[in-house]
Design a protein around this motif. Structure first.
Motif, PDB file in Angstrom:
ATOM      1  N   SER A 766       0.901  -1.233  -0.096  1.00 27.15           N
ATOM      2  CA  SER A 766      -0.045  -0.032   0.129  1.00 27.15           C
ATOM      3  C   SER A 766       0.929   1.275   0.050  1.00 27.15           C
ATOM      4  N   PRO A 767       0.356   2.342  -0.282  1.00 24.82           N
ATOM      5  CA  PRO A 767       1.033   3.622  -0.425  1.00 24.82           C
ATOM      6  C   PRO A 767       1.476   3.992   1.087  1.00 24.82           C
ATOM      7  N   PHE A 768       0.741   3.849   2.263  1.00 24.44           N
ATOM      8  CA  PHE A 768       1.156   3.825   3.318  1.00 24.44           C
ATOM      9  C   PHE A 768       2.562   3.172   3.717  1.00 24.44           C
ATOM     10  N   THR A 769       2.680   1.798   3.470  1.00 21.70           N
ATOM     11  CA  THR A 769       3.764   1.115   3.791  1.00 21.70           C
ATOM     12  C   THR A 769       4.863   1.632   3.026  1.00 21.70           C
ATOM     13  N   LYS A 770       4.610   1.994   1.730  1.00 26.38           N
ATOM     14  CA  LYS A 770       5.806   2.393   0.761  1.00 26.38           C
ATOM     15  C   LYS A 770       6.381   3.760   1.236  1.00 26.38           C
ATOM     16  N   VAL A 771       5.562   4.582   1.994  1.00 28.74           N
ATOM     17  CA  VAL A 771       6.298   5.760   2.476  1.00 28.74           C
ATOM     18  C   VAL A 771       7.272   5.404   3.694  1.00 28.74           C
ATOM     19  N   ILE A 772       7.037   4.448   4.564  1.00 24.22           N
ATOM     20  CA  ILE A 772       7.733   3.951   5.506  1.00 24.22           C
ATOM     21  C   ILE A 772       9.082   3.180   4.788  1.00 24.22           C
ATOM     22  N   LEU A 773       8.802   2.370   3.937  1.00 26.45           N
ATOM     23  CA  LEU A 773       9.997   1.665   3.441  1.00 26.45           C
ATOM     24  C   LEU A 773      10.830   2.549   2.474  1.00 26.45           C
ATOM     25  N   ASP A 774      10.490   3.653   2.259  1.00 26.99           N
ATOM     26  CA  ASP A 774      11.327   4.616   1.599  1.00 26.99           C
ATOM     27  C   ASP A 774      12.318   5.283   2.182  1.00 26.99           C
ATOM     28  N   ASP A 775      11.810   5.284   3.708  1.00 29.05           N
ATOM     29  CA  ASP A 775      12.843   6.035   4.547  1.00 29.05           C
ATOM     30  C   ASP A 775      13.982   5.083   5.024  1.00 29.05           C
ATOM     31  N   PHE A 776      14.014   3.769   4.474  1.00 26.86           N
ATOM     32  CA  PHE A 776      15.085   3.097   4.724  1.00 26.86           C
ATOM     33  C   PHE A 776      16.099   2.766   3.731  1.00 26.86           C
ATOM     34  N   GLY A 777      15.416   3.232   2.432  1.00 27.07           N
ATOM     35  CA  GLY A 777      16.244   3.377   1.401  1.00 27.07           C
ATOM     36  C   GLY A 777      16.773   2.070   0.841  1.00 27.07           C
ATOM     37  N   VAL A 778      16.378   0.768   0.956  1.00 27.20           N
ATOM     38  CA  VAL A 778      17.163  -0.433   0.749  1.00 27.20           C
ATOM     39  C   VAL A 778      16.168  -1.360  -0.157  1.00 27.20           C
ATOM     40  N   PHE A 779      14.860  -0.990  -0.236  1.00 26.62           N
ATOM     41  CA  PHE A 779      13.821  -1.716  -0.811  1.00 26.62           C
ATOM     42  C   PHE A 779      13.501  -1.312  -2.146  1.00 26.62           C
ATOM     43  N   GLN A 780      13.364  -2.457  -3.053  1.00 27.60           N
ATOM     44  CA  GLN A 780      13.032  -2.011  -4.455  1.00 27.60           C
ATOM     45  C   GLN A 780      11.582  -2.011  -4.500  1.00 27.60           C
ATOM     46  N   GLY A 793     -12.078   3.367  -3.419  1.00 27.04           N
ATOM     47  CA  GLY A 793     -11.928   3.857  -4.567  1.00 27.04           C
ATOM     48  C   GLY A 793     -10.486   3.533  -5.157  1.00 27.04           C
ATOM     49  N   THR A 794      -9.849   4.445  -6.051  1.00 26.84           N
ATOM     50  CA  THR A 794      -8.697   4.050  -6.872  1.00 26.84           C
ATOM     51  C   THR A 794      -7.624   4.259  -5.993  1.00 26.84           C
ATOM     52  N   VAL A 795      -6.709   3.276  -5.666  1.00 30.31           N
ATOM     53  CA  VAL A 795      -5.576   3.387  -4.810  1.00 30.31           C
ATOM     54  C   VAL A 795      -4.121   3.255  -5.724  1.00 30.31           C
ATOM     55  N   THR A 796      -3.232   4.078  -5.455  1.00 34.03           N
ATOM     56  CA  THR A 796      -2.047   3.828  -6.244  1.00 34.03           C
ATOM     57  C   THR A 796      -1.128   2.880  -5.343  1.00 34.03           C
ATOM     58  N   THR A 797      -0.948   1.616  -5.826  1.00 36.77           N
ATOM     59  CA  THR A 797      -0.155   0.701  -5.112  1.00 36.77           C
ATOM     60  C   THR A 797       1.117   0.170  -5.552  1.00 36.77           C
ATOM     61  N   TYR A 798       1.945  -0.351  -5.122  1.00 35.62           N
ATOM     62  CA  TYR A 798       3.366  -0.594  -5.677  1.00 35.62           C
ATOM     63  C   TYR A 798       3.558  -2.405  -5.425  1.00 35.62           C
ATOM     64  N   TRP A 799       4.636  -2.871  -6.065  1.00 30.27           N
ATOM     65  CA  TRP A 799       5.044  -4.057  -5.980  1.00 30.27           C
ATOM     66  C   TRP A 799       6.500  -4.098  -5.008  1.00 30.27           C
ATOM     67  N   LEU A 800       6.599  -4.802  -4.090  1.00 27.57           N
ATOM     68  CA  LEU A 800       7.901  -4.966  -3.458  1.00 27.57           C
ATOM     69  C   LEU A 800       8.756  -6.110  -4.249  1.00 27.57           C
ATOM     70  N   LEU A 801       9.794  -5.593  -4.825  1.00 29.82           N
ATOM     71  CA  LEU A 801      10.495  -6.687  -5.671  1.00 29.82           C
ATOM     72  C   LEU A 801      11.586  -7.408  -4.826  1.00 29.82           C
ATOM     73  N   GLY A 802      12.215  -6.653  -3.858  1.00 36.65           N
ATOM     74  CA  GLY A 802      13.277  -7.131  -3.298  1.00 36.65           C
ATOM     75  C   GLY A 802      14.102  -6.148  -2.293  1.00 36.65           C
ATOM     76  N   GLU A 803      15.183  -6.570  -1.909  1.00 32.50           N
ATOM     77  CA  GLU A 803      15.739  -5.493  -0.943  1.00 32.50           C
ATOM     78  C   GLU A 803      17.441  -5.605  -1.570  1.00 32.50           C
ATOM     79  N   ASN A 804      18.029  -4.339  -1.571  1.00 29.07           N
ATOM     80  CA  ASN A 804      19.293  -4.132  -1.910  1.00 29.07           C
ATOM     81  C   ASN A 804      20.499  -4.833  -1.292  1.00 29.07           C
ATOM     82  N   PRO A 805      21.552  -5.268  -1.771  1.00 29.31           N
ATOM     83  CA  PRO A 805      22.445  -6.120  -0.949  1.00 29.31           C
ATOM     84  C   PRO A 805      23.017  -5.313   0.166  1.00 29.31           C
ATOM     85  N   PRO A 806      23.719  -6.202   1.020  1.00 29.66           N
ATOM     86  CA  PRO A 806      23.978  -5.270   2.525  1.00 29.66           C
ATOM     87  C   PRO A 806      25.131  -4.420   1.844  1.00 29.66           C
TER      88      PRO A 806
END
Length: 817
Positions: A766-780, A793-806
């Protein structure tokens, strides 16, 4: 005079068969009288074959008889028809034997060879041979009548068994005695006693009136007596005074109930293993907990001020009809010191149960397995005598037999008197559940059952009286050795193997160990062996056993049993302290296991509050992340799989999931079918780390799903669909009997819709979870776009593809925590 028809064996002499009335050694006058008497005789005999094949066979039989037996000759008469029948019987056996050998059936399998002889028709030496479905031959018969001219017996008609047809012999008529043209009447004109011909002087009218009146009065009295008895019985049945309302049964406080349970289980606190050593402890425990006949597990309560035993009826519906009422009346009318008294029954769903007298010392098996109770032979004889007295009374009553006698339904009351229970009321005791005939419990219960009853495809629930005697013998062997049912010295075999050996019935018959030197006298061993004889006819009845056991228990009948009983009670009291300490230790161990189970069901902090008796207040959490997932195509897969295959699949799936989830700071809320729900951020708050933990867990679960194999479909690929959403929720414990930690709020609904609107093998964010994940900067994350959701209604959503390497360094952000 009516013709007399007698079946007979064909005579060996042709002359004798044609003129049986003639005796060359007798006078002419007597032969003439015999001839006149034989005019009224018709003879039914086996039909003699007239084909040429049988004639040749007869000649060969005569020739062989003359050759093998010098002093024997058939004379001019034909060969007896039974010789041909024996010849055809051998042919029939040969045909069935050849077919059996061709099909691979053993030559010793008599039942299979016999089955192949039935329902068969073939041409034998005597003609057409037909065997019906019961193994009987449909034979042909001839009717012989004496010719009035030649005075010889001739065939006048034939009956063909194969065709079930009676045919008269062409050109031959039956000669009826007394020159009648038709058969004589079935009843003479005046009757057999002349009553149909009135006397010359009529019977006095007044005597006739008196006799008729007396007969009418007698009939009225008899009818009135039976009507009165019937009306009284109907009124008694309609009253149904045996019915008990569930509300009338009182169940005391937990302390009282525990006290009642201790009274029933005290006899079994230090029980020994009553089953063969080949049985594992887990199997035995499962059997004990499911044996409804064990007094130890009987539910108790108060009814009309007395403690009663309550045995639940496992039936969805109980229909009240007259046979059931009659059966209950018979049981309720039983009154004997060695029979458990029937109190009543409750038939109000869902509390259907049978209420009987409660015996606090447990079952006889409990007593025998308790090593702390020392039983000398006088005491053992008294136990046997109590059982015999109870069964003798039961067999003499209208109940007639027990059908399920064993040591678990011989119970001991507070005065150490053994009583019989669980008899009769078979329409109530019959359950809706089908007992698995291959289960351990089924084979264990058959150890007391007589072989002839086990062999029955549909064994009557009431059993037989001789079957009860066999069960009594098995109980006596338990009393002698105190090593469990069907104890076999130096043998270690399972109940299933014991049942198979007893069922085979091969000599010597398989029975438990019973040596004369293990008994105080040879008579006891002899009585027990006679009671478990293979042939029910050889077993004595309980009336006979009463006298035999009384002779063995001379000391017990003299009153010394009281001193013996007091010494046993004193010894039992001395051991109570050690037994209580042992039970306390067991209680603490069970308490620890229960707490561990509660910690697995609820968060540890919540479970601790419940254990301390504190109320758990609902709490609001401003920011958590919720995970939902399910298996795409699970409904179609379930339709193609058995219930056990679905259970195995879910067990493999959730076992793997639980292993993955344990590596993250999350709490598994619940699983419903293929749905899996996890939350992070409660009950222990972790800032904004909940989104990161759920995201990493989702990636790990998606990776783990690809490695899971479906056992019954190895090529099937599981497709996990995941949806995650962040927001505020309210959490709290719901329920008291089975408390559950539940989440409430719109965040739960949105997370569920994120999952249902996702795609297989993808993580829908969901967009709410995407905002929090963007703060970590490691998730694709990849933009999916607008998705129409119910109520959102219409909600803009995202796919979680993975996590960047260490080695990837995210941008610095001080707002993560």
């Amino acid at each position: 005079m009516s013709h007399l028809v007698f079946p007979c064996i064909p005579p060996s002499s042709k002359e004798a068969s044609e003129t049986p009335w003639f005796r060359a050694s007798d006078t002419k006058e007597r032969n003439e009288n015999a001839k006149k008497a034989y005019e009224s005789l018709m003879t039914v005999t086996l039909r003699k074959p007239v084909n040429e094949k049988y004639q040749n066979f007869s000649k060969q039989v005569k020739a062989r008889a003359e050759k093998l037996f010098k002093n024997f000759t058939y004379g001019e008469g034909e060969v007896n028809s039974f010789v041909g029948a024996f010849h055809d019987a051998v042919i029939l056996y040969a045909i069935a034997l050849n077919e059996s050998l061709a099909d691979g059936v053993a030559i010793s399998n008599g039942s299979e060879i016999t089955r192949r002889m039935w329902n068969r028709t073939f041409t034998g030496i005597t003609g057409t041979v037909s065997i019906d479905k019961n193994g009987d031959r449909n034979a042909d018969y001839s009717l012989l009548d004496m010719d009035p001219v030649s005075s010889k017996f001739r065939v006048v008609a034939n009956y063909y068994g194969n065709r079930k047809q009676f045919e008269a012999e062409p050109g031959v008529d039956i000669h009826w005695a007394g020159d009648r043209e038709s058969p004589p009447p079935d009843t003479p004109t005046c009757g057999f006693d002349g009553s149909k011909c009135p006397p010359d002087k009529p019977f006095p009218v007044y005597l006739i009136v008196i006799i008729v009146l007396l007969v009418l009065i007698l009939v009225v009295l008899i009818v009135g007596f039976f009507v009165y008895r019937y009306a009284k019985l109907e009124a008694e049945l309609a009253e149904m005074n045996w019915k008990v309302k569930w509300e009338d049964i009182l169940f005391g406080s937990p302390g009282k109930n525990k006290k009642l349970e201790r009274q029933g289980s005290r006899m079994s606190l230090n029980r020994k293993n009553s089953y063969n050593s080949s049985c594992s402890g887990d199997t035995i425990a499962a059997h004990l907990s499911n044996d409804g006949n064990r007094q130890l597990f009987t539910k108790t309560g108060y009814y009309k001020g007395a403690i009663v035993a309550i045995k639940l009826i496992n039936k969805s519906n109980i229909t009240i009809h007259k046979p059931l009422l009659m059966e209950i009346k018979r049981i309720k009318d039983l009154q004997n010191d060695h029979i458990v008294r029937f109190v009543g029954a409750c038939i109000d769903p869902p509390h259907q149960c049978i209420i009987t007298e409660y015996c606090p010392k447990g079952s006889l098996q409990d007593v025998l397995e308790n090593e702390e109770i020392k039983l000398d032979w006088m005491f053992r004889y008294s136990i046997m005598q109590d059982i015999v007295r109870g069964m003798a009374y039961l067999h003499s009553s209208e109940v007639r037999s027990h059908g399920n006698l064993k040591s678990t339904n011989c119970v001991v009351d507070s005065r150490f008197v053994v009583k019989i229970t669980d008899f009769g009321l078979h329409q109530l005791r019959t359950t809706d559940d089908v007992l698995d005939e291959e289960s351990f419990a089924a084979f264990q219960r058959k150890l007391w059952t007589a072989p002839e009853l086990v062999r029955m495809a549909h064994r009557p629930p009431e059993g037989t009286q001789k079957g009860d005697v066999y069960s009594f013998a098995i109980i006596c062997q338990e009393i002698v050795y105190r090593n469990g049912v069907f104890y076999l010295q130096n043998f270690d075999i399972s109940p299933q193997e014991i049942g198979e050996k007893v069922l085979n019935g091969m000599k010597p018959y398989f029975r438990p160990t019973m040596e004369a030197f293990d008994c105080p006298c040879d008579e006891l061993a002899g009585v027990i062996k006679r009671c478990w004889a293979e042939d029910p006819v050889d077993r004595p009845d309980f009336q006979t056993l009463k006298g035999q056991i009384r002779k063995l228990n001379r000391d017990g009948d003299k009153g010394n049993i009281l001193d013996n009983l007091l010494s046993r009670m004193e010894q039992y009291a001395n051991n109570l302290e050690a037994l209580v300490a042992e039970r306390t230790s067991d209680y603490l161990e069970e308490k620890r296991k229960a707490e561990d189970l509660l910690y697995n069901m609820l968060p540890r902090s919540v479970a601790t509050q419940l254990i301390r008796g504190e109320s758990v207040m609902a709490e609001t959490y401003e920011s958590v992340t919720i995970y939902f997932s399910d298996i795409c195509g699970f409904t179609a897969l379930s339709a193609e799989s058995t219930a056990m295959q679905v259970v195995d699949l879910l067990n493999d799936l959730y076992t793997a999931f639980d292993t993955v989830v344990s590596r993250f700071d999350v709490y598994k809320v619940e699983t419903i079918g293929d749905a899996y729900m996890v939350v992070s951020g409660l009950p222990m708050r972790n800032g904004n780390l909940h989104a990161r933990e759920i995201a990493r867990m989702s990636i790990a679960l998606l990776r783990e799903t690809k490695t899971i194999k479906v056992r019954h479909k190895p090529d099937y690929k599981l497709k996990l669909r995941i949806g995650i959403h962040s927001g505020s929720v309210c959490a709290g414990v719901v329920g008291l009997k089975m408390p559950r930690y539940c989440l409430f709020g719109d965040t739960v609904n949105t997370a569920s819709r994120m999952e249902s609107n996702g795609e297989p093998l993808k993580i829908h964010v969901s967009p709410f979870t995407k905002v929090i994940l963007d703060d970590f900067g490691v998730f694709q994350l990849e933009l999916r776009g607008g998705v129409e959701m119910k109520g959102k209604g219409t909600v803009t959503t995202y796919w979680l593809l993975g996590e960047n390497p260490p080695e990837y360094q995210p941008p610095t952000n001080h707002n993560i925590l």
